[in-house]
Design an enzyme around this catalytic site. Structure first.
Site, PDB file in Angstrom:
ATOM      1  N   CYS A   4       0.839  -1.190   0.000  1.00  0.00           N
ATOM      2  CA  CYS A   4       0.000   0.000   0.000  1.00  0.00           C
ATOM      3  C   CYS A   4       0.880   1.248   0.000  1.00  0.00           C
ATOM      4  O   CYS A   4       1.879   1.295   0.709  1.00  0.00           O
ATOM      5  CB  CYS A   4      -0.835  -0.055   1.268  1.00  0.00           C
ATOM      6  SG  CYS A   4      -1.500   1.495   1.753  1.00  0.00           S
TER       7      CYS A   4
ATOM      8  N   THR B 248      -0.724   4.446   0.168  1.00  0.00           N
ATOM      9  CA  THR B 248      -1.632   5.542   0.530  1.00  0.00           C
ATOM     10  C   THR B 248      -0.950   6.591   1.411  1.00  0.00           C
ATOM     11  O   THR B 248      -1.111   7.794   1.210  1.00  0.00           O
ATOM     12  CB  THR B 248      -2.881   4.982   1.248  1.00  0.00           C
ATOM     13  OG1 THR B 248      -3.597   4.204   0.294  1.00  0.00           O
ATOM     14  CG2 THR B 248      -3.777   6.071   1.792  1.00  0.00           C
TER      15      THR B 248
HETATM   16  P1  5GP Z   1      -0.850  -6.734   4.276  1.00  0.00           P
HETATM   17  O1  5GP Z   1      -1.312  -7.918   5.064  1.00  0.00           O
HETATM   18  O2  5GP Z   1      -0.336  -7.129   2.936  1.00  0.00           O
HETATM   19  O3  5GP Z   1       0.109  -5.878   5.029  1.00  0.00           O
HETATM   20  O4  5GP Z   1      -2.125  -5.804   4.053  1.00  0.00           O
HETATM   21  C1  5GP Z   1      -3.273  -6.276   3.379  1.00  0.00           C
HETATM   22  C2  5GP Z   1      -4.289  -5.157   3.283  1.00  0.00           C
HETATM   23  O5  5GP Z   1      -3.742  -4.033   2.543  1.00  0.00           O
HETATM   24  C3  5GP Z   1      -5.542  -5.510   2.503  1.00  0.00           C
HETATM   25  O6  5GP Z   1      -6.433  -6.296   3.238  1.00  0.00           O
HETATM   26  C4  5GP Z   1      -6.088  -4.131   2.160  1.00  0.00           C
HETATM   27  O7  5GP Z   1      -6.821  -3.571   3.217  1.00  0.00           O
HETATM   28  C5  5GP Z   1      -4.831  -3.297   1.972  1.00  0.00           C
HETATM   29  N1  5GP Z   1      -4.533  -3.075   0.551  1.00  0.00           N
HETATM   30  C6  5GP Z   1      -4.477  -3.973  -0.453  1.00  0.00           C
HETATM   31  N2  5GP Z   1      -4.127  -3.401  -1.618  1.00  0.00           N
HETATM   32  C7  5GP Z   1      -3.959  -2.099  -1.359  1.00  0.00           C
HETATM   33  C8  5GP Z   1      -3.612  -0.957  -2.156  1.00  0.00           C
HETATM   34  O8  5GP Z   1      -3.321  -1.055  -3.352  1.00  0.00           O
HETATM   35  N3  5GP Z   1      -3.590   0.239  -1.510  1.00  0.00           N
HETATM   36  C9  5GP Z   1      -3.902   0.369  -0.197  1.00  0.00           C
HETATM   37  N4  5GP Z   1      -3.904   1.576   0.346  1.00  0.00           N
HETATM   38  N5  5GP Z   1      -4.193  -0.676   0.591  1.00  0.00           N
HETATM   39  C10 5GP Z   1      -4.226  -1.893   0.019  1.00  0.00           C
END
Ligand code: 5GP
Length: 375
Positions: free
Chosen positions: A190, A192
């Site tokens: 992400c 953001t």
């Molecule tokens: P991880 O477990 O990989 O750290 O986080 C997974 C979460 O990241 C997902 O469930 C979703 O809420 C968030 N996420 C997935 N794709 C994106 C993206 O492209 N941008 C953002 N801001 N959040 C994402």
């Protein structure tokens, strides 16, 4: 403009203090939880019984094959949004075991609502969980969508997000959601926080939103930001009812991504005896592409490209190929069991009550991290 100065914490800012305990073995720790949901049907039966760890609705993670594997291990999956109604109808009618462990996911557009309505009509009560998620769970339109969905469907557990504050957690629960997805910007792919400057340290978001939700008999998912099994532990210890994982579940067969092989030299050289010279040993290493659902890659795959008024808020990465997901799951569950024995929690349910966090500037010793060759 105002500034809040009380400290907000991420998983990387804390450790859990060990405590005296009478708990003899990790085997005795019960990782299952039973929940009844506040807005789903008007009774107090147990609605959920399982290990409350969820696979994220991301390409390469929230696949039907992942749901089948995780369901057999008592874990949960939120399916990706891109399955069409025929595929979803088929999967929920032919795999009734998925009913208790798998959610269909949608956004808030009319075609997505129509897709849900058509699958629900075909599948009936075998479709129990719906995950409605948008990047920004603060819009009035989102709240209205959840409220209308609840009015139309008493017999679905509504997962709604994403938010990071107590007020919006309560707003969504009071408008019909059962489980609130918490996390803005902590995810592994992400961007953001980089693109917008918006976010909230994830452990504090989990602590504050779970406290707000539990006061209303609601539940929360700590979504994103878990890098190690210890982070999953910290999320539960902070009050999360469920923990959602993307990156830690990427790179497995069940995700269905193409395995690509890259060749690299890891510092080893081969002696050519004839010429008495050394040449670099080139070794294959397998990877799978993993990307954020707001990345340029995802937008190209699902929406015909990035709209000109949006910037990509996700990365595209190559993650090491890791075979079957079962071993990764065992590694995570083993970490949680062990943590429970350190603090004297016989059940996952007790972990939060047994936890004292200490803040720390250094998580762990990285001295030999680069030269590690195995567990
Ligand atoms: P991880 O477990 O990989 O750290 O986080 C997974 C979460 O990241 C997902 O469930 C979703 O809420 C968030 N996420 C997935 N794709 C994106 C993206 O492209 N941008 C953002 N801001 N959040 C994402």
């Amino acid at each position: 403009m105002r500034i809040e100065t009380d400290p907000k914490l991420g998983y990387e800012d804390v450790l859990i203090r060990p405590k005296r305990s009478t708990l003899g073995s990790r085997k005795k720790v019960d990782l299952t939880r039973k929940f009844s949901f506040r807005n789903y049907l008007s009774n107090t039966d147990i609605h959920y019984d399982g290990i409350p760890i969820m696979a994220a609705n991301m390409d390469g993670v929230g696949t039907i094959s992942m749901a089948q594997s995780l369901s057999s291990q008592q874990l949960f999956t939120c399916l990706i949004k891109s399955y069409d109604s025929a595929e979803l109808t088929d999967v929920f009618t032919t795999n009734s075991n998925l009913k208790e462990s798998t959610a269909m996911s949608i956004g808030i557009t009319s075609p997505e609502l129509e897709k849900f309505a058509s699958v629900k009509k075909e599948v009936g009560t075998d479709l129990k969980y719906i995950c409605v998620d948008v990047a920004n769970g603060y819009s009035e339109r989102f709240v209205d969508f959840i409220s209308a969905l609840r009015d139309d469907y008493a017999d679905v557990v509504i997962i709604a997000g994403n938010v990071v504050t107590a007020d919006q957690t309560q707003e969504l629960l009071l408008n019909g959601a059962d489980i609130i997805k918490v996390g803005i910007g902590p995810g592994s792919v992400c961007t953001t926080r980089i693109k917008t400057g918006v976010g909230y340290p994830q452990l504090s978001a989990v602590i504050e939103c779970s406290d707000a939700a539990h006061g209303l008999n609601g539940h929360i998912i700590a979504d994103g930001g878990c890098v190690f099994p210890g982070d999953v532990v910290k999320a539960f210890a902070g009050g999360a009812d469920f923990v959602m994982i993307g990156g830690m579940r990427a790179g497995h067969n069940e995700g269905g991504g193409d395995v690509v092989t890259k060749y690299h030299n890891d510092g080893e050289y081969i002696l050519d005896k004839d010429t008495n010279s050394y040449t670099p040993a080139i070794k294959p290493k397998s990877f799978v592409e993993f990307y954020g659902m707001s990345s340029k890659t995802a937008n190209e795959k699902h929406f015909g490209g990035l709209k000109d008024y949006r910037s990509s808020e996700g990365r595209t990465a190559l993650v090491p190929y890791r075979g079957e997901v079962e071993e990764t799951v065992q590694d995570i569950l083993g970490g949680i069991r062990s943590a429970c024995t350190y603090v004297g929690a016989r059940k996952l349910k007790q972990l939060s009550k047994c936890t004292t966090f200490v803040t720390t500037a250094r998580q762990y010793n990285t001295r030999y991290e680069e030269s590690t060759i195995g567990d």
